[in-house]
Design a protein around this motif. Sequence first.
Motif, PDB file in Angstrom:
ATOM      1  N   GLU A   1      -2.964   2.408  35.068  1.00  0.00           N
ATOM      2  CA  GLU A   1      -3.166   2.497  36.520  1.00  0.00           C
ATOM      3  C   GLU A   1      -2.778   1.187  37.205  1.00  0.00           C
ATOM      4  O   GLU A   1      -2.238   1.198  38.312  1.00  0.00           O
ATOM      5  CB  GLU A   1      -4.618   2.881  36.846  1.00  0.00           C
ATOM      6  CG  GLU A   1      -5.669   1.826  36.548  1.00  0.00           C
ATOM      7  CD  GLU A   1      -6.059   1.659  35.077  1.00  0.00           C
ATOM      8  OE1 GLU A   1      -6.858   0.745  34.797  1.00  0.00           O
ATOM      9  OE2 GLU A   1      -5.572   2.403  34.219  1.00  0.00           O
ATOM     10  N   ILE A   2      -3.002   0.071  36.555  1.00  0.00           N
ATOM     11  CA  ILE A   2      -2.626  -1.221  37.134  1.00  0.00           C
ATOM     12  C   ILE A   2      -1.109  -1.391  37.090  1.00  0.00           C
ATOM     13  O   ILE A   2      -0.497  -1.859  38.053  1.00  0.00           O
ATOM     14  CB  ILE A   2      -3.357  -2.379  36.417  1.00  0.00           C
ATOM     15  CG1 ILE A   2      -4.863  -2.250  36.686  1.00  0.00           C
ATOM     16  CG2 ILE A   2      -2.829  -3.729  36.885  1.00  0.00           C
ATOM     17  CD1 ILE A   2      -5.720  -3.222  35.919  1.00  0.00           C
ATOM     18  N   ALA A   3      -0.499  -0.989  35.980  1.00  0.00           N
ATOM     19  CA  ALA A   3       0.966  -1.055  35.877  1.00  0.00           C
ATOM     20  C   ALA A   3       1.607  -0.210  36.980  1.00  0.00           C
ATOM     21  O   ALA A   3       2.559  -0.640  37.634  1.00  0.00           O
ATOM     22  CB  ALA A   3       1.416  -0.592  34.496  1.00  0.00           C
ATOM     23  N   ARG A   4       1.075   0.979  37.221  1.00  0.00           N
ATOM     24  CA  ARG A   4       1.603   1.844  38.292  1.00  0.00           C
ATOM     25  C   ARG A   4       1.429   1.194  39.653  1.00  0.00           C
ATOM     26  O   ARG A   4       2.321   1.236  40.497  1.00  0.00           O
ATOM     27  CB  ARG A   4       0.904   3.202  38.276  1.00  0.00           C
ATOM     28  CG  ARG A   4       1.517   4.195  37.331  1.00  0.00           C
ATOM     29  CD  ARG A   4       0.983   5.600  37.569  1.00  0.00           C
ATOM     30  NE  ARG A   4      -0.462   5.714  37.435  1.00  0.00           N
ATOM     31  CZ  ARG A   4      -1.114   5.864  36.280  1.00  0.00           C
ATOM     32  NH1 ARG A   4      -0.448   5.909  35.151  1.00  0.00           N
ATOM     33  NH2 ARG A   4      -2.423   5.956  36.248  1.00  0.00           N
ATOM     34  N   ARG A   5       0.268   0.591  39.885  1.00  0.00           N
ATOM     35  CA  ARG A   5      -0.024  -0.026  41.188  1.00  0.00           C
ATOM     36  C   ARG A   5       1.011  -1.094  41.547  1.00  0.00           C
ATOM     37  O   ARG A   5       1.380  -1.240  42.702  1.00  0.00           O
ATOM     38  CB  ARG A   5      -1.412  -0.661  41.170  1.00  0.00           C
ATOM     39  CG  ARG A   5      -1.784  -1.276  42.505  1.00  0.00           C
ATOM     40  CD  ARG A   5      -3.128  -1.981  42.526  1.00  0.00           C
ATOM     41  NE  ARG A   5      -4.121  -1.356  41.694  1.00  0.00           N
ATOM     42  CZ  ARG A   5      -5.160  -2.013  41.159  1.00  0.00           C
ATOM     43  NH1 ARG A   5      -5.318  -3.297  41.369  1.00  0.00           N
ATOM     44  NH2 ARG A   5      -6.031  -1.372  40.419  1.00  0.00           N
ATOM     45  N   TYR A   6       1.503  -1.816  40.534  1.00  0.00           N
ATOM     46  CA  TYR A   6       2.474  -2.883  40.782  1.00  0.00           C
ATOM     47  C   TYR A   6       3.910  -2.467  40.489  1.00  0.00           C
ATOM     48  O   TYR A   6       4.804  -3.293  40.494  1.00  0.00           O
ATOM     49  CB  TYR A   6       2.085  -4.134  39.988  1.00  0.00           C
ATOM     50  CG  TYR A   6       0.839  -4.772  40.544  1.00  0.00           C
ATOM     51  CD1 TYR A   6       0.907  -5.553  41.689  1.00  0.00           C
ATOM     52  CD2 TYR A   6      -0.402  -4.550  39.968  1.00  0.00           C
ATOM     53  CE1 TYR A   6      -0.238  -6.121  42.231  1.00  0.00           C
ATOM     54  CE2 TYR A   6      -1.547  -5.113  40.498  1.00  0.00           C
ATOM     55  CZ  TYR A   6      -1.461  -5.894  41.629  1.00  0.00           C
ATOM     56  OH  TYR A   6      -2.599  -6.448  42.171  1.00  0.00           O
ATOM     57  N   GLY A   7       4.133  -1.183  40.250  1.00  0.00           N
ATOM     58  CA  GLY A   7       5.484  -0.680  40.053  1.00  0.00           C
ATOM     59  C   GLY A   7       6.136  -1.169  38.770  1.00  0.00           C
ATOM     60  O   GLY A   7       7.357  -1.282  38.701  1.00  0.00           O
ATOM     61  N   ILE A   8       5.335  -1.437  37.751  1.00  0.00           N
ATOM     62  CA  ILE A   8       5.859  -1.934  36.482  1.00  0.00           C
ATOM     63  C   ILE A   8       6.357  -0.754  35.653  1.00  0.00           C
ATOM     64  O   ILE A   8       5.604   0.160  35.340  1.00  0.00           O
ATOM     65  CB  ILE A   8       4.778  -2.730  35.726  1.00  0.00           C
ATOM     66  CG1 ILE A   8       4.411  -3.967  36.550  1.00  0.00           C
ATOM     67  CG2 ILE A   8       5.249  -3.103  34.329  1.00  0.00           C
ATOM     68  CD1 ILE A   8       3.217  -4.720  36.039  1.00  0.00           C
ATOM     69  N   LEU A   9       7.636  -0.797  35.334  1.00  0.00           N
ATOM     70  CA  LEU A   9       8.256   0.291  34.579  1.00  0.00           C
ATOM     71  C   LEU A   9       8.577  -0.113  33.141  1.00  0.00           C
ATOM     72  O   LEU A   9       8.797   0.740  32.295  1.00  0.00           O
ATOM     73  CB  LEU A   9       9.537   0.748  35.283  1.00  0.00           C
ATOM     74  CG  LEU A   9       9.347   1.250  36.711  1.00  0.00           C
ATOM     75  CD1 LEU A   9      10.699   1.551  37.346  1.00  0.00           C
ATOM     76  CD2 LEU A   9       8.453   2.473  36.738  1.00  0.00           C
ATOM     77  N   GLY A  10       8.670  -1.405  32.891  1.00  0.00           N
ATOM     78  CA  GLY A  10       9.018  -1.871  31.553  1.00  0.00           C
ATOM     79  C   GLY A  10       8.210  -3.100  31.185  1.00  0.00           C
ATOM     80  O   GLY A  10       7.679  -3.800  32.037  1.00  0.00           O
ATOM     81  N   PHE A  11       8.118  -3.321  29.888  1.00  0.00           N
ATOM     82  CA  PHE A  11       7.356  -4.459  29.381  1.00  0.00           C
ATOM     83  C   PHE A  11       8.263  -5.360  28.563  1.00  0.00           C
ATOM     84  O   PHE A  11       9.142  -4.868  27.880  1.00  0.00           O
ATOM     85  CB  PHE A  11       6.193  -3.976  28.510  1.00  0.00           C
ATOM     86  CG  PHE A  11       5.229  -3.084  29.240  1.00  0.00           C
ATOM     87  CD1 PHE A  11       4.388  -3.606  30.197  1.00  0.00           C
ATOM     88  CD2 PHE A  11       5.169  -1.734  28.970  1.00  0.00           C
ATOM     89  CE1 PHE A  11       3.503  -2.788  30.882  1.00  0.00           C
ATOM     90  CE2 PHE A  11       4.289  -0.907  29.640  1.00  0.00           C
ATOM     91  CZ  PHE A  11       3.455  -1.442  30.600  1.00  0.00           C
ATOM     92  N   PRO A  12       8.097  -6.650  28.605  1.00  0.00           N
ATOM     93  CA  PRO A  12       7.112  -7.344  29.422  1.00  0.00           C
ATOM     94  C   PRO A  12       7.584  -7.496  30.865  1.00  0.00           C
ATOM     95  O   PRO A  12       8.774  -7.555  31.135  1.00  0.00           O
ATOM     96  CB  PRO A  12       7.005  -8.720  28.759  1.00  0.00           C
ATOM     97  CG  PRO A  12       8.349  -8.951  28.157  1.00  0.00           C
ATOM     98  CD  PRO A  12       8.843  -7.586  27.745  1.00  0.00           C
ATOM     99  N   THR A  13       6.636  -7.506  31.763  1.00  0.00           N
ATOM    100  CA  THR A  13       6.884  -7.806  33.169  1.00  0.00           C
ATOM    101  C   THR A  13       5.926  -8.915  33.563  1.00  0.00           C
ATOM    102  O   THR A  13       4.731  -8.826  33.303  1.00  0.00           O
ATOM    103  CB  THR A  13       6.651  -6.574  34.063  1.00  0.00           C
ATOM    104  OG1 THR A  13       7.621  -5.582  33.727  1.00  0.00           O
ATOM    105  CG2 THR A  13       6.778  -6.918  35.536  1.00  0.00           C
ATOM    106  N   LEU A  14       6.458  -9.949  34.175  1.00  0.00           N
ATOM    107  CA  LEU A  14       5.644 -11.076  34.622  1.00  0.00           C
ATOM    108  C   LEU A  14       5.638 -11.078  36.147  1.00  0.00           C
ATOM    109  O   LEU A  14       6.696 -11.082  36.775  1.00  0.00           O
ATOM    110  CB  LEU A  14       6.235 -12.394  34.114  1.00  0.00           C
ATOM    111  CG  LEU A  14       6.521 -12.464  32.613  1.00  0.00           C
ATOM    112  CD1 LEU A  14       7.243 -13.759  32.282  1.00  0.00           C
ATOM    113  CD2 LEU A  14       5.238 -12.360  31.829  1.00  0.00           C
ATOM    114  N   ASN A  15       4.459 -11.024  36.722  1.00  0.00           N
ATOM    115  CA  ASN A  15       4.315 -11.105  38.169  1.00  0.00           C
ATOM    116  C   ASN A  15       3.798 -12.487  38.524  1.00  0.00           C
ATOM    117  O   ASN A  15       2.840 -12.964  37.926  1.00  0.00           O
ATOM    118  CB  ASN A  15       3.323 -10.062  38.693  1.00  0.00           C
ATOM    119  CG  ASN A  15       3.905  -8.683  38.735  1.00  0.00           C
ATOM    120  OD1 ASN A  15       5.114  -8.506  38.666  1.00  0.00           O
ATOM    121  ND2 ASN A  15       3.054  -7.678  38.855  1.00  0.00           N
ATOM    122  N   LEU A  16       4.409 -13.100  39.497  1.00  0.00           N
ATOM    123  CA  LEU A  16       3.960 -14.388  40.005  1.00  0.00           C
ATOM    124  C   LEU A  16       3.269 -14.128  41.339  1.00  0.00           C
ATOM    125  O   LEU A  16       3.861 -13.526  42.243  1.00  0.00           O
ATOM    126  CB  LEU A  16       5.150 -15.330  40.190  1.00  0.00           C
ATOM    127  CG  LEU A  16       4.847 -16.737  40.661  1.00  0.00           C
ATOM    128  CD1 LEU A  16       3.956 -17.463  39.658  1.00  0.00           C
ATOM    129  CD2 LEU A  16       6.131 -17.514  40.866  1.00  0.00           C
TER     130      LEU A  16
END
Length: 71
Positions: free
Chosen positions: A29-44
């Motif tokens: 649910e958190i990955a969806r909230r931030y539009g993360i489609l692939g791993f690893p993803t780093l958000n700053l």
Amino acid sequence: MIAPILEQLEAEYGERLTIAKLNGDDHPEIARRYGILGFPTLNLYRDGEVVHQIVGAKPKRLLKAELDDRV
């Protein structure tokens, strides 16, 4: 895979950078909230807002170059 690099970067940047890790498979649910489609993803984040996103595993020198421009 990039965890050791992130630990090194956190030590190098000191108080300018805090690294928190989240397992996207355990928290989809958190990955969806931030539009993360692939791993690893780093958000700053700055002031609670995403200001930059880095997708995919990268060597330390490339991660450092992206962070140097923003931290």
